[in-house]
Design a protein around this motif. Structure first.
Motif, PDB file in Angstrom:
ATOM      1  N   THR A   1       0.846  -1.206   0.258  1.00 27.98           N
ATOM      2  CA  THR A   1       0.035  -0.088   0.151  1.00 27.98           C
ATOM      3  C   THR A   1       0.939   1.448   0.143  1.00 27.98           C
ATOM      4  OG1 THR A   1       0.068   0.090   2.463  1.00 27.98           O
ATOM      5  CG2 THR A   1      -1.891  -1.273   1.220  1.00 27.98           C
ATOM      6  N   LYS A   2       0.348   2.326  -0.458  1.00 30.72           N
ATOM      7  CA  LYS A   2       0.855   3.608  -0.706  1.00 30.72           C
ATOM      8  C   LYS A   2       1.285   4.062   0.952  1.00 30.72           C
ATOM      9  CE  LYS A   2      -1.098   5.283  -5.174  1.00 30.72           C
ATOM     10  NZ  LYS A   2      -2.003   5.944  -5.449  1.00 30.72           N
ATOM     11  N   ASN A   3       2.717   4.417   0.934  1.00 26.90           N
ATOM     12  CA  ASN A   3       3.015   4.899   2.299  1.00 26.90           C
ATOM     13  C   ASN A   3       2.900   3.997   3.285  1.00 26.90           C
ATOM     14  OD1 ASN A   3       4.490   7.340   2.886  1.00 26.90           O
ATOM     15  ND2 ASN A   3       2.901   8.491   1.981  1.00 26.90           N
ATOM     16  N   GLU A   4       2.752   2.537   2.868  1.00 27.17           N
ATOM     17  CA  GLU A   4       2.578   1.557   3.649  1.00 27.17           C
ATOM     18  C   GLU A   4       1.428   1.861   5.033  1.00 27.17           C
ATOM     19  OE1 GLU A   4       6.516  -0.178   5.564  1.00 27.17           O
ATOM     20  OE2 GLU A   4       5.856  -1.883   4.440  1.00 27.17           O
ATOM     21  N   LEU A   5       0.505   2.512   4.552  1.00 30.06           N
ATOM     22  CA  LEU A   5      -0.611   2.863   5.558  1.00 30.06           C
ATOM     23  C   LEU A   5      -1.955   2.114   5.458  1.00 30.06           C
ATOM     24  CD1 LEU A   5      -0.480   6.796   4.815  1.00 30.06           C
ATOM     25  CD2 LEU A   5       0.300   5.514   6.831  1.00 30.06           C
ATOM     26  N   GLY A   6      -1.767   1.163   4.500  1.00 31.12           N
ATOM     27  CA  GLY A   6      -3.006   0.077   4.376  1.00 31.12           C
ATOM     28  C   GLY A   6      -4.189   0.538   3.849  1.00 31.12           C
ATOM     29  N   ARG A   7      -4.183   1.891   3.240  1.00 31.87           N
ATOM     30  CA  ARG A   7      -5.489   2.302   2.461  1.00 31.87           C
ATOM     31  C   ARG A   7      -5.906   2.141   1.049  1.00 31.87           C
ATOM     32  NH1 ARG A   7      -4.129   7.515   5.562  1.00 31.87           N
ATOM     33  NH2 ARG A   7      -4.376   6.920   7.888  1.00 31.87           N
ATOM     34  N   GLU A   8      -4.537   2.453   0.394  1.00 31.25           N
ATOM     35  CA  GLU A   8      -4.630   2.275  -1.162  1.00 31.25           C
ATOM     36  C   GLU A   8      -3.671   1.454  -1.697  1.00 31.25           C
ATOM     37  OE1 GLU A   8      -4.758   5.682  -4.565  1.00 31.25           O
ATOM     38  OE2 GLU A   8      -4.740   6.447  -2.405  1.00 31.25           O
ATOM     39  N   LEU A   9      -3.750   0.474  -2.741  1.00 31.45           N
ATOM     40  CA  LEU A   9      -2.732  -0.284  -3.173  1.00 31.45           C
ATOM     41  C   LEU A   9      -1.870   0.638  -4.271  1.00 31.45           C
ATOM     42  CD1 LEU A   9      -4.755  -3.449  -4.399  1.00 31.45           C
ATOM     43  CD2 LEU A   9      -3.511  -3.065  -2.417  1.00 31.45           C
ATOM     44  N   THR A  10      -0.506   0.152  -4.111  1.00 28.73           N
ATOM     45  CA  THR A  10       0.406   0.915  -4.990  1.00 28.73           C
ATOM     46  C   THR A  10       0.065   0.420  -6.383  1.00 28.73           C
ATOM     47  OG1 THR A  10       1.913  -0.895  -4.452  1.00 28.73           O
ATOM     48  CG2 THR A  10       2.096   1.141  -3.062  1.00 28.73           C
ATOM     49  N   ASP A  11       0.998   0.852  -7.276  1.00 26.09           N
ATOM     50  CA  ASP A  11       1.055   0.354  -8.600  1.00 26.09           C
ATOM     51  C   ASP A  11       1.647  -0.532  -9.009  1.00 26.09           C
ATOM     52  OD1 ASP A  11       0.828   0.387 -11.648  1.00 26.09           O
ATOM     53  OD2 ASP A  11       1.024   2.505 -11.732  1.00 26.09           O
ATOM     54  N   PHE A  12       1.138  -1.800  -8.859  1.00 24.12           N
ATOM     55  CA  PHE A  12       1.636  -3.171  -8.823  1.00 24.12           C
ATOM     56  C   PHE A  12       2.322  -3.345 -10.195  1.00 24.12           C
ATOM     57  CE2 PHE A  12      -0.343  -5.891  -5.383  1.00 24.12           C
ATOM     58  CZ  PHE A  12      -0.086  -5.253  -4.325  1.00 24.12           C
ATOM     59  N   ALA A  13       1.626  -2.919 -11.146  1.00 28.32           N
ATOM     60  CA  ALA A  13       2.313  -3.241 -12.693  1.00 28.32           C
ATOM     61  C   ALA A  13       3.530  -2.413 -12.792  1.00 28.32           C
ATOM     62  CB  ALA A  13       1.013  -2.834 -13.532  1.00 28.32           C
ATOM     63  N   ALA A  14       3.491  -1.097 -12.496  1.00 25.98           N
ATOM     64  CA  ALA A  14       4.378  -0.250 -12.760  1.00 25.98           C
ATOM     65  C   ALA A  14       5.830  -0.602 -11.830  1.00 25.98           C
ATOM     66  CB  ALA A  14       4.253   1.256 -12.543  1.00 25.98           C
ATOM     67  N   LEU A  15       5.470  -1.139 -10.657  1.00 20.99           N
ATOM     68  CA  LEU A  15       6.599  -1.645  -9.764  1.00 20.99           C
ATOM     69  C   LEU A  15       7.121  -2.783 -10.246  1.00 20.99           C
ATOM     70  CD1 LEU A  15       5.005  -0.776  -6.192  1.00 20.99           C
ATOM     71  CD2 LEU A  15       6.970   0.209  -7.116  1.00 20.99           C
ATOM     72  N   LYS A  16       6.212  -3.783 -10.726  1.00 24.57           N
ATOM     73  CA  LYS A  16       6.815  -4.917 -11.451  1.00 24.57           C
ATOM     74  C   LYS A  16       7.824  -4.430 -12.454  1.00 24.57           C
ATOM     75  CE  LYS A  16       5.779  -9.148 -14.174  1.00 24.57           C
ATOM     76  NZ  LYS A  16       4.548 -10.097 -14.758  1.00 24.57           N
ATOM     77  N   GLU A  17       7.488  -3.534 -13.599  1.00 24.38           N
ATOM     78  CA  GLU A  17       8.026  -3.290 -14.455  1.00 24.38           C
ATOM     79  C   GLU A  17       9.606  -2.646 -14.274  1.00 24.38           C
ATOM     80  OE1 GLU A  17       8.382  -2.684 -18.858  1.00 24.38           O
ATOM     81  OE2 GLU A  17       6.686  -3.491 -17.484  1.00 24.38           O
ATOM     82  N   ALA A  18       9.355  -1.943 -12.838  1.00 23.55           N
ATOM     83  CA  ALA A  18      10.883  -1.569 -12.428  1.00 23.55           C
ATOM     84  C   ALA A  18      11.687  -2.200 -11.786  1.00 23.55           C
ATOM     85  CB  ALA A  18      10.319  -0.357 -11.430  1.00 23.55           C
ATOM     86  N   GLY A  19      11.150  -3.770 -11.604  1.00 23.73           N
ATOM     87  CA  GLY A  19      12.141  -4.642 -11.246  1.00 23.73           C
ATOM     88  C   GLY A  19      11.773  -5.221  -9.735  1.00 23.73           C
ATOM     89  N   VAL A  20      10.713  -4.881  -9.097  1.00 25.25           N
ATOM     90  CA  VAL A  20      10.757  -5.502  -7.818  1.00 25.25           C
ATOM     91  C   VAL A  20      10.299  -6.928  -7.841  1.00 25.25           C
ATOM     92  CG1 VAL A  20       9.823  -3.263  -6.715  1.00 25.25           C
ATOM     93  CG2 VAL A  20       8.224  -5.177  -7.641  1.00 25.25           C
ATOM     94  N   VAL A  21      10.546  -7.674  -6.953  1.00 32.66           N
ATOM     95  CA  VAL A  21      10.634  -9.137  -6.887  1.00 32.66           C
ATOM     96  C   VAL A  21       9.119  -9.629  -6.296  1.00 32.66           C
ATOM     97  CG1 VAL A  21      11.980  -9.633  -4.762  1.00 32.66           C
ATOM     98  CG2 VAL A  21      11.870 -11.267  -6.349  1.00 32.66           C
ATOM     99  N   GLY A  22       8.529  -8.718  -5.723  1.00 31.79           N
ATOM    100  CA  GLY A  22       7.183  -9.064  -5.015  1.00 31.79           C
ATOM    101  C   GLY A  22       6.803  -7.753  -3.995  1.00 31.79           C
ATOM    102  N   TYR A  23       5.548  -8.073  -3.642  1.00 32.86           N
ATOM    103  CA  TYR A  23       4.945  -6.757  -2.810  1.00 32.86           C
ATOM    104  C   TYR A  23       4.808  -7.283  -1.380  1.00 32.86           C
ATOM    105  CZ  TYR A  23       3.914  -6.242  -7.750  1.00 32.86           C
ATOM    106  OH  TYR A  23       3.851  -6.076  -9.040  1.00 32.86           O
ATOM    107  N   THR A  24       5.216  -6.182  -0.279  1.00 36.49           N
ATOM    108  CA  THR A  24       5.276  -6.795   1.071  1.00 36.49           C
ATOM    109  C   THR A  24       4.746  -5.588   1.899  1.00 36.49           C
ATOM    110  OG1 THR A  24       6.465  -7.664   2.658  1.00 36.49           O
ATOM    111  CG2 THR A  24       7.687  -6.000   1.013  1.00 36.49           C
ATOM    112  N   ASP A  25       4.112  -5.831   3.187  1.00 38.06           N
ATOM    113  CA  ASP A  25       3.634  -5.123   4.219  1.00 38.06           C
ATOM    114  C   ASP A  25       4.630  -5.179   5.302  1.00 38.06           C
ATOM    115  OD1 ASP A  25       2.969  -7.583   4.719  1.00 38.06           O
ATOM    116  OD2 ASP A  25       1.018  -7.053   5.447  1.00 38.06           O
ATOM    117  N   ASP A  26       5.921  -5.631   5.026  1.00 41.25           N
ATOM    118  CA  ASP A  26       6.911  -5.846   6.439  1.00 41.25           C
ATOM    119  C   ASP A  26       6.717  -4.714   7.241  1.00 41.25           C
ATOM    120  OD1 ASP A  26       8.441  -7.871   7.582  1.00 41.25           O
ATOM    121  OD2 ASP A  26      10.103  -6.508   7.170  1.00 41.25           O
TER     122      ASP A  26
END
Ligand code: NCD
Ligand code: ZN
Ligand code: ZN
Ligand code: ZN
Length: 380
Positions: free
Chosen positions: A84-109
Protein backbone atom coordinates in the motif's frame (compact mmCIF):
# COMPACT_ATOMS: atom_id res chain seq x y z
CA UNK A 1 44.83 -17.46 -7.50
CA UNK A 2 42.37 -18.42 -4.79
CA UNK A 3 43.26 -21.27 -2.47
CA UNK A 4 40.11 -22.99 -1.26
CA UNK A 5 41.73 -26.23 -0.13
CA UNK A 6 40.00 -27.70 2.88
CA UNK A 7 37.19 -25.16 2.60
CA UNK A 8 33.55 -25.37 1.57
CA UNK A 9 32.88 -23.84 -1.83
CA UNK A 10 29.18 -23.02 -2.08
CA UNK A 11 26.94 -20.96 -4.31
CA UNK A 12 26.64 -17.42 -2.95
CA UNK A 13 24.00 -17.26 -0.22
CA UNK A 14 20.65 -15.62 -0.98
CA UNK A 15 18.75 -13.64 1.66
CA UNK A 16 15.16 -12.80 0.73
CA UNK A 17 14.42 -10.61 3.77
CA UNK A 18 16.70 -7.74 4.74
CA UNK A 19 16.45 -4.09 5.79
CA UNK A 20 19.07 -1.82 4.21
CA UNK A 21 17.53 1.42 5.65
CA UNK A 22 18.41 3.58 2.66
CA UNK A 23 16.82 5.96 1.77
CA UNK A 24 15.89 7.67 5.01
CA UNK A 25 17.59 5.88 7.88
CA UNK A 26 21.25 6.13 6.90
CA UNK A 27 22.28 6.45 10.54
CA UNK A 28 21.34 2.74 10.95
CA UNK A 29 22.69 1.34 7.66
CA UNK A 30 23.30 2.31 4.04
CA UNK A 31 23.33 0.30 0.86
CA UNK A 32 27.14 0.60 0.97
CA UNK A 33 27.50 -0.69 4.55
CA UNK A 34 24.63 -3.18 4.40
CA UNK A 35 25.88 -4.91 1.25
CA UNK A 36 29.38 -5.17 2.77
CA UNK A 37 27.87 -6.71 5.89
CA UNK A 38 26.02 -9.15 3.61
CA UNK A 39 29.27 -9.97 1.80
CA UNK A 40 30.97 -10.78 5.11
CA UNK A 41 28.11 -13.18 5.80
CA UNK A 42 28.62 -14.93 2.44
CA UNK A 43 25.50 -13.44 0.79
CA UNK A 44 25.67 -12.43 -2.86
CA UNK A 45 21.98 -11.68 -3.48
CA UNK A 46 19.71 -9.89 -1.03
CA UNK A 47 16.10 -8.71 -1.28
CA UNK A 48 15.47 -5.49 0.59
CA UNK A 49 12.31 -4.51 2.42
CA UNK A 50 10.49 -1.28 1.60
CA UNK A 51 10.07 0.25 5.08
CA UNK A 52 12.49 3.04 4.16
CA UNK A 53 11.69 6.76 4.00
CA UNK A 54 10.25 7.31 1.49
CA UNK A 55 8.91 3.76 1.44
CA UNK A 56 9.41 1.81 -1.79
CA UNK A 57 6.02 2.59 -3.30
CA UNK A 58 7.05 4.32 -6.53
CA UNK A 59 9.18 3.52 -9.56
CA UNK A 60 11.45 6.45 -8.62
CA UNK A 61 12.36 4.90 -5.28
CA UNK A 62 12.93 1.48 -6.85
CA UNK A 63 15.28 3.13 -9.33
CA UNK A 64 17.03 5.09 -6.58
CA UNK A 65 17.83 1.86 -4.74
CA UNK A 66 18.89 0.00 -7.87
CA UNK A 67 21.21 2.84 -8.88
CA UNK A 68 22.74 3.11 -5.40
CA UNK A 69 23.23 -0.65 -5.24
CA UNK A 70 25.02 -0.61 -8.57
CA UNK A 71 27.30 2.31 -7.78
CA UNK A 72 27.91 1.87 -4.03
CA UNK A 73 26.86 -1.71 -3.21
CA UNK A 74 28.95 -4.87 -3.53
CA UNK A 75 26.29 -7.59 -3.84
CA UNK A 76 23.11 -7.93 -5.91
CA UNK A 77 20.19 -6.02 -4.35
CA UNK A 78 16.60 -6.78 -5.35
CA UNK A 79 13.93 -4.49 -3.90
CA UNK A 80 10.44 -5.38 -2.77
CA UNK A 81 7.64 -2.90 -3.36
CA UNK A 82 5.05 -1.89 -0.77
CA UNK A 83 1.58 -3.34 -0.95
CA UNK A 84 0.00 0.00 0.00
CA UNK A 85 0.99 3.60 -0.60
CA UNK A 86 3.11 4.91 2.26
CA UNK A 87 2.50 1.52 3.96
CA UNK A 88 -0.67 3.02 5.41
CA UNK A 89 -2.98 0.15 4.47
CA UNK A 90 -5.40 2.42 2.58
CA UNK A 91 -4.61 2.36 -1.12
CA UNK A 92 -2.75 -0.18 -3.24
CA UNK A 93 0.43 0.92 -4.98
CA UNK A 94 0.82 0.63 -8.77
CA UNK A 95 1.76 -3.07 -8.85
CA UNK A 96 2.26 -3.19 -12.63
CA UNK A 97 4.59 -0.20 -12.66
CA UNK A 98 6.60 -1.57 -9.72
CA UNK A 99 6.90 -4.92 -11.48
CA UNK A 100 8.13 -3.16 -14.60
CA UNK A 101 10.73 -1.35 -12.44
CA UNK A 102 12.05 -4.70 -11.20
CA UNK A 103 10.60 -5.50 -7.77
CA UNK A 104 10.53 -9.20 -6.84
CA UNK A 105 7.20 -9.00 -4.98
CA UNK A 106 4.95 -6.84 -2.82
CA UNK A 107 5.09 -6.72 0.96
CA UNK A 108 3.81 -5.04 4.10
CA UNK A 109 6.78 -5.99 6.25
CA UNK A 110 6.82 -4.35 9.66
CA UNK A 111 3.18 -3.26 9.59
CA UNK A 112 0.99 -6.08 8.33
CA UNK A 113 -1.98 -5.24 6.10
CA UNK A 114 -4.74 -5.20 8.69
CA UNK A 115 -7.79 -5.17 6.40
CA UNK A 116 -8.70 -8.56 4.93
CA UNK A 117 -10.37 -6.85 1.97
CA UNK A 118 -7.22 -4.84 1.23
CA UNK A 119 -5.11 -8.01 1.40
CA UNK A 120 -7.53 -9.88 -0.84
CA UNK A 121 -7.44 -7.08 -3.43
CA UNK A 122 -3.64 -7.03 -3.26
CA UNK A 123 -3.42 -10.80 -3.73
CA UNK A 124 -5.83 -10.79 -6.67
CA UNK A 125 -3.85 -8.03 -8.38
CA UNK A 126 -0.48 -9.71 -7.69
CA UNK A 127 -1.87 -13.02 -9.00
CA UNK A 128 -2.95 -11.37 -12.24
CA UNK A 129 0.64 -10.15 -12.71
CA UNK A 130 2.19 -13.49 -11.73
CA UNK A 131 3.88 -11.87 -8.73
CA UNK A 132 4.08 -12.98 -5.06
CA UNK A 133 2.74 -11.31 -1.92
CA UNK A 134 5.20 -11.40 0.99
CA UNK A 135 3.34 -10.82 4.24
CA UNK A 136 4.52 -9.79 7.68
CA UNK A 137 1.86 -11.45 9.79
CA UNK A 138 0.61 -9.60 12.78
CA UNK A 139 -2.74 -8.53 14.15
CA UNK A 140 -1.96 -5.13 15.64
CA UNK A 141 -4.78 -5.21 18.19
CA UNK A 142 -3.11 -8.14 19.92
CA UNK A 143 0.41 -6.73 20.12
CA UNK A 144 0.03 -3.10 21.18
CA UNK A 145 2.42 -2.18 23.97
CA UNK A 146 4.17 -5.55 24.06
CA UNK A 147 7.90 -6.08 23.46
CA UNK A 148 8.55 -9.79 24.09
CA UNK A 149 6.61 -13.00 23.62
CA UNK A 150 3.92 -14.18 25.99
CA UNK A 151 5.99 -16.64 28.02
CA UNK A 152 8.50 -17.11 30.81
CA UNK A 153 10.46 -13.90 30.29
CA UNK A 154 7.38 -11.65 30.09
CA UNK A 155 5.96 -13.24 33.21
CA UNK A 156 9.18 -12.85 35.19
CA UNK A 157 9.50 -9.17 34.28
CA UNK A 158 5.81 -8.30 34.51
CA UNK A 159 5.64 -7.37 30.81
CA UNK A 160 2.70 -7.60 28.45
CA UNK A 161 3.41 -10.44 26.02
CA UNK A 162 3.00 -10.76 22.24
CA UNK A 163 0.72 -13.81 21.88
CA UNK A 164 1.37 -16.52 19.26
CA UNK A 165 -2.09 -16.06 17.79
CA UNK A 166 -1.28 -12.48 16.73
CA UNK A 167 0.92 -14.10 14.07
CA UNK A 168 -1.12 -17.21 13.35
CA UNK A 169 -4.42 -15.35 12.90
CA UNK A 170 -2.89 -13.52 9.94
CA UNK A 171 -1.24 -16.65 8.55
CA UNK A 172 -4.60 -18.43 8.67
CA UNK A 173 -6.41 -15.48 7.12
CA UNK A 174 -3.82 -14.98 4.40
CA UNK A 175 -3.68 -18.68 3.52
CA UNK A 176 -7.43 -18.59 2.89
CA UNK A 177 -7.12 -15.42 0.82
CA UNK A 178 -4.28 -17.02 -1.15
CA UNK A 179 -6.50 -20.02 -1.85
CA UNK A 180 -9.29 -17.71 -3.00
CA UNK A 181 -7.08 -15.61 -5.27
CA UNK A 182 -4.54 -18.17 -6.45
CA UNK A 183 -1.62 -15.90 -5.56
CA UNK A 184 1.80 -17.12 -4.44
CA UNK A 185 1.77 -16.10 -0.77
CA UNK A 186 5.09 -16.06 1.06
CA UNK A 187 4.98 -15.90 4.87
CA UNK A 188 7.61 -13.69 6.51
CA UNK A 189 9.69 -14.83 9.51
CA UNK A 190 7.58 -17.74 10.83
CA UNK A 191 8.07 -18.04 14.59
CA UNK A 192 5.23 -20.04 16.14
CA UNK A 193 4.06 -23.61 16.36
CA UNK A 194 0.56 -22.56 15.23
CA UNK A 195 1.85 -20.85 12.07
CA UNK A 196 3.86 -23.94 11.12
CA UNK A 197 0.75 -26.07 11.57
CA UNK A 198 -1.36 -23.75 9.37
CA UNK A 199 1.25 -23.59 6.61
CA UNK A 200 1.73 -27.37 6.65
CA UNK A 201 -2.01 -27.82 6.32
CA UNK A 202 -2.26 -25.28 3.49
CA UNK A 203 0.52 -26.99 1.55
CA UNK A 204 -1.30 -30.32 1.87
CA UNK A 205 -4.26 -28.68 0.13
CA UNK A 206 -2.09 -27.43 -2.72
CA UNK A 207 -2.37 -23.77 -1.76
CA UNK A 208 0.54 -21.78 -3.19
CA UNK A 209 2.20 -20.85 0.08
CA UNK A 210 5.91 -20.65 0.91
CA UNK A 211 7.62 -19.57 4.12
CA UNK A 212 10.85 -18.39 5.70
CA UNK A 213 12.47 -18.61 9.13
CA UNK A 214 15.27 -16.59 10.72
CA UNK A 215 18.40 -18.02 12.42
CA UNK A 216 17.50 -16.41 15.77
CA UNK A 217 14.13 -18.16 15.84
CA UNK A 218 15.93 -21.48 15.26
CA UNK A 219 18.60 -21.08 17.94
CA UNK A 220 17.07 -18.90 20.68
CA UNK A 221 13.95 -19.00 22.85
CA UNK A 222 12.58 -16.42 25.29
CA UNK A 223 14.25 -18.41 28.05
CA UNK A 224 17.64 -17.36 26.69
CA UNK A 225 16.98 -13.61 27.09
CA UNK A 226 19.47 -12.57 29.79
CA UNK A 227 17.71 -9.41 30.96
CA UNK A 228 16.11 -6.18 29.86
CA UNK A 229 18.54 -5.75 26.96
CA UNK A 230 16.93 -4.53 23.72
CA UNK A 231 19.49 -6.38 21.60
CA UNK A 232 17.21 -9.34 22.29
CA UNK A 233 14.12 -7.51 21.02
CA UNK A 234 12.89 -8.28 17.53
CA UNK A 235 9.68 -8.87 15.61
CA UNK A 236 8.47 -11.56 15.78
CA UNK A 237 9.87 -11.99 19.29
CA UNK A 238 11.90 -14.95 20.52
CA UNK A 239 9.22 -17.52 21.29
CA UNK A 240 8.99 -20.42 23.72
CA UNK A 241 11.18 -23.55 23.43
CA UNK A 242 8.13 -25.41 22.11
CA UNK A 243 7.85 -22.93 19.23
CA UNK A 244 11.58 -23.18 18.50
CA UNK A 245 11.20 -26.96 18.22
CA UNK A 246 8.22 -26.50 15.88
CA UNK A 247 9.97 -24.12 13.48
CA UNK A 248 13.01 -26.43 13.37
CA UNK A 249 10.72 -29.34 12.46
CA UNK A 250 8.89 -27.13 9.96
CA UNK A 251 12.15 -26.34 8.18
CA UNK A 252 13.25 -29.97 8.31
CA UNK A 253 10.04 -31.35 6.77
CA UNK A 254 9.80 -28.67 4.05
CA UNK A 255 6.86 -26.77 5.52
CA UNK A 256 9.23 -23.80 5.82
CA UNK A 257 11.13 -23.39 2.57
CA UNK A 258 14.10 -21.17 3.31
CA UNK A 259 16.25 -19.33 5.80
CA UNK A 260 16.35 -15.51 5.77
CA UNK A 261 18.10 -13.18 8.20
CA UNK A 262 15.62 -10.27 8.57
CA UNK A 263 18.79 -8.17 9.03
CA UNK A 264 17.34 -5.18 10.93
CA UNK A 265 20.00 -2.69 11.99
CA UNK A 266 19.27 -0.03 14.64
CA UNK A 267 21.70 2.45 16.23
CA UNK A 268 23.09 1.96 19.73
CA UNK A 269 21.31 5.11 20.83
CA UNK A 270 17.99 3.64 19.70
CA UNK A 271 18.60 0.29 21.35
CA UNK A 272 19.68 1.97 24.59
CA UNK A 273 16.09 3.16 25.06
CA UNK A 274 15.52 -0.23 26.66
CA UNK A 275 13.34 -3.27 26.15
CA UNK A 276 10.03 -1.43 26.24
CA UNK A 277 10.86 1.59 24.03
CA UNK A 278 13.63 0.49 21.65
CA UNK A 279 12.71 -0.45 18.07
CA UNK A 280 12.33 -4.13 17.14
CA UNK A 281 15.09 -5.84 15.19
CA UNK A 282 18.59 -7.35 15.26
CA UNK A 283 21.46 -7.73 12.78
CA UNK A 284 21.44 -10.88 10.67
CA UNK A 285 23.96 -11.19 7.86
CA UNK A 286 27.27 -11.75 9.58
CA UNK A 287 26.33 -14.48 12.04
CA UNK A 288 23.67 -16.39 10.05
CA UNK A 289 25.75 -19.19 8.55
CA UNK A 290 28.17 -19.66 11.49
CA UNK A 291 25.24 -19.84 13.94
CA UNK A 292 23.35 -22.48 12.00
CA UNK A 293 26.44 -24.43 11.02
CA UNK A 294 27.61 -24.56 14.64
CA UNK A 295 24.21 -25.41 16.10
CA UNK A 296 22.88 -27.88 13.52
CA UNK A 297 25.66 -29.22 11.29
CA UNK A 298 28.57 -29.58 13.73
CA UNK A 299 26.19 -31.47 16.03
CA UNK A 300 25.16 -33.83 13.23
CA UNK A 301 21.48 -32.82 13.23
CA UNK A 302 21.57 -31.49 9.65
CA UNK A 303 23.80 -32.24 6.72
CA UNK A 304 25.86 -29.40 5.32
CA UNK A 305 23.96 -29.87 2.04
CA UNK A 306 20.63 -29.25 3.77
CA UNK A 307 21.77 -25.98 5.32
CA UNK A 308 23.37 -24.69 2.11
CA UNK A 309 20.29 -25.66 0.07
CA UNK A 310 17.97 -23.64 2.33
CA UNK A 311 20.19 -20.59 1.87
CA UNK A 312 20.78 -20.91 -1.90
CA UNK A 313 18.83 -23.22 -4.22
CA UNK A 314 15.57 -23.06 -2.27
CA UNK A 315 15.14 -19.28 -2.23
CA UNK A 316 16.35 -19.16 -5.85
CA UNK A 317 13.70 -21.73 -6.84
CA UNK A 318 10.86 -20.08 -4.94
CA UNK A 319 11.55 -16.59 -6.31
CA UNK A 320 12.87 -17.58 -9.74
CA UNK A 321 16.36 -16.19 -9.21
CA UNK A 322 19.69 -17.26 -10.71
CA UNK A 323 22.29 -18.54 -8.28
CA UNK A 324 25.79 -19.87 -8.04
CA UNK A 325 27.39 -20.49 -11.36
CA UNK A 326 24.20 -21.72 -12.93
CA UNK A 327 23.05 -18.56 -14.65
CA UNK A 328 24.47 -18.86 -18.12
CA UNK A 329 26.38 -15.91 -19.46
CA UNK A 330 27.00 -14.11 -16.18
CA UNK A 331 29.85 -14.20 -13.71
CA UNK A 332 29.95 -16.41 -10.63
CA UNK A 333 28.40 -15.90 -7.20
CA UNK A 334 30.46 -18.06 -4.86
CA UNK A 335 31.06 -18.26 -1.12
CA UNK A 336 34.07 -20.00 0.40
CA UNK A 337 33.67 -21.03 4.02
CA UNK A 338 36.20 -22.10 6.64
CA UNK A 339 34.35 -24.88 8.45
CA UNK A 340 37.05 -25.56 11.03
CA UNK A 341 38.26 -22.43 12.78
CA UNK A 342 36.29 -21.40 15.83
CA UNK A 343 36.05 -17.65 16.20
CA UNK A 344 34.33 -15.37 18.67
CA UNK A 345 31.75 -12.84 17.48
CA UNK A 346 33.52 -9.54 18.19
CA UNK A 347 31.72 -6.22 18.19
CA UNK A 348 34.69 -4.40 16.68
CA UNK A 349 34.68 -6.78 13.69
CA UNK A 350 31.04 -6.14 12.76
CA UNK A 351 30.91 -4.62 9.28
CA UNK A 352 27.31 -3.35 9.53
CA UNK A 353 26.95 0.28 10.59
CA UNK A 354 24.89 -0.91 13.56
CA UNK A 355 25.95 -3.32 16.31
CA UNK A 356 22.59 -4.60 17.60
CA UNK A 357 23.12 -8.32 17.93
CA UNK A 358 22.62 -10.68 20.87
CA UNK A 359 25.44 -12.90 19.62
CA UNK A 360 28.50 -10.88 20.68
CA UNK A 361 30.86 -13.18 22.55
CA UNK A 362 29.48 -16.39 20.99
CA UNK A 363 32.15 -18.79 19.75
CA UNK A 364 31.17 -20.12 16.33
CA UNK A 365 32.50 -22.18 13.44
CA UNK A 366 31.68 -21.84 9.75
CA UNK A 367 32.94 -18.37 8.87
CA UNK A 368 32.81 -17.22 5.24
CA UNK A 369 36.38 -16.32 4.26
CA UNK A 370 35.90 -15.26 0.65
CA UNK A 371 32.75 -14.01 -1.06
CA UNK A 372 32.62 -13.56 -4.82
CA UNK A 373 29.67 -11.63 -6.25
CA UNK A 374 29.25 -11.30 -10.01
CA UNK A 375 32.86 -12.41 -10.39
CA UNK A 376 34.32 -9.83 -7.98
CA UNK A 377 35.85 -10.63 -4.60
CA UNK A 378 33.69 -8.61 -2.22
CA UNK A 379 34.81 -10.15 1.08
CA UNK A 380 38.14 -11.66 1.96
C1 NCD B 1 12.03 -4.86 11.26
C2 NCD B 1 12.64 -3.48 11.09
O1 NCD B 1 13.37 -3.05 12.00
O2 NCD B 1 12.45 -2.85 10.06
N1 NCD B 1 12.12 -5.24 12.62
C3 NCD B 1 12.15 -6.50 13.10
O3 NCD B 1 12.19 -6.66 14.32
N2 NCD B 1 12.16 -7.52 12.31
C4 NCD B 1 10.64 -4.91 10.73
C5 NCD B 1 10.12 -6.30 10.50
O4 NCD B 1 10.74 -7.14 9.84
O5 NCD B 1 9.04 -6.61 10.95
ZN1 ZN C 1 8.49 -8.31 9.65
ZN1 ZN D 1 -0.51 -11.33 7.31
ZN1 ZN E 1 11.77 -7.54 8.28
Amino acid sequence: VLDASGKLVAPGFIDMHVHLREPGFEHKETIATGTRSAARGGFTTIACMPNTRPVIDTVDTVNYIKDKAETEGVVRVIPYGCITKNELGRELTDFAALKEAGVVGYTDDGVGVQSAQMMKDAMALAASLGMPIIAHCEDNTLVEGAAVTEGAFAKKHGLKGIPNESEAIHVGRDVLLAEATGVHYHVCHVSTEQSVRLIRHAKQFGIKVTAEVCPHHLVLSDEDIPGMDANWKMNPPLRTPRDVQAVIEGLEDGTIDMIVTDHAPHSEEEKEKGMQLAPFGILGFETAFPLLYSKFVVTGKWTLGFLVDRMTAKPADVFGLPYGTLHAGSAADITIVDLETEQEVLKEEIVSKSKNTPFIGWKLQGWPVTTIASGNIVWS
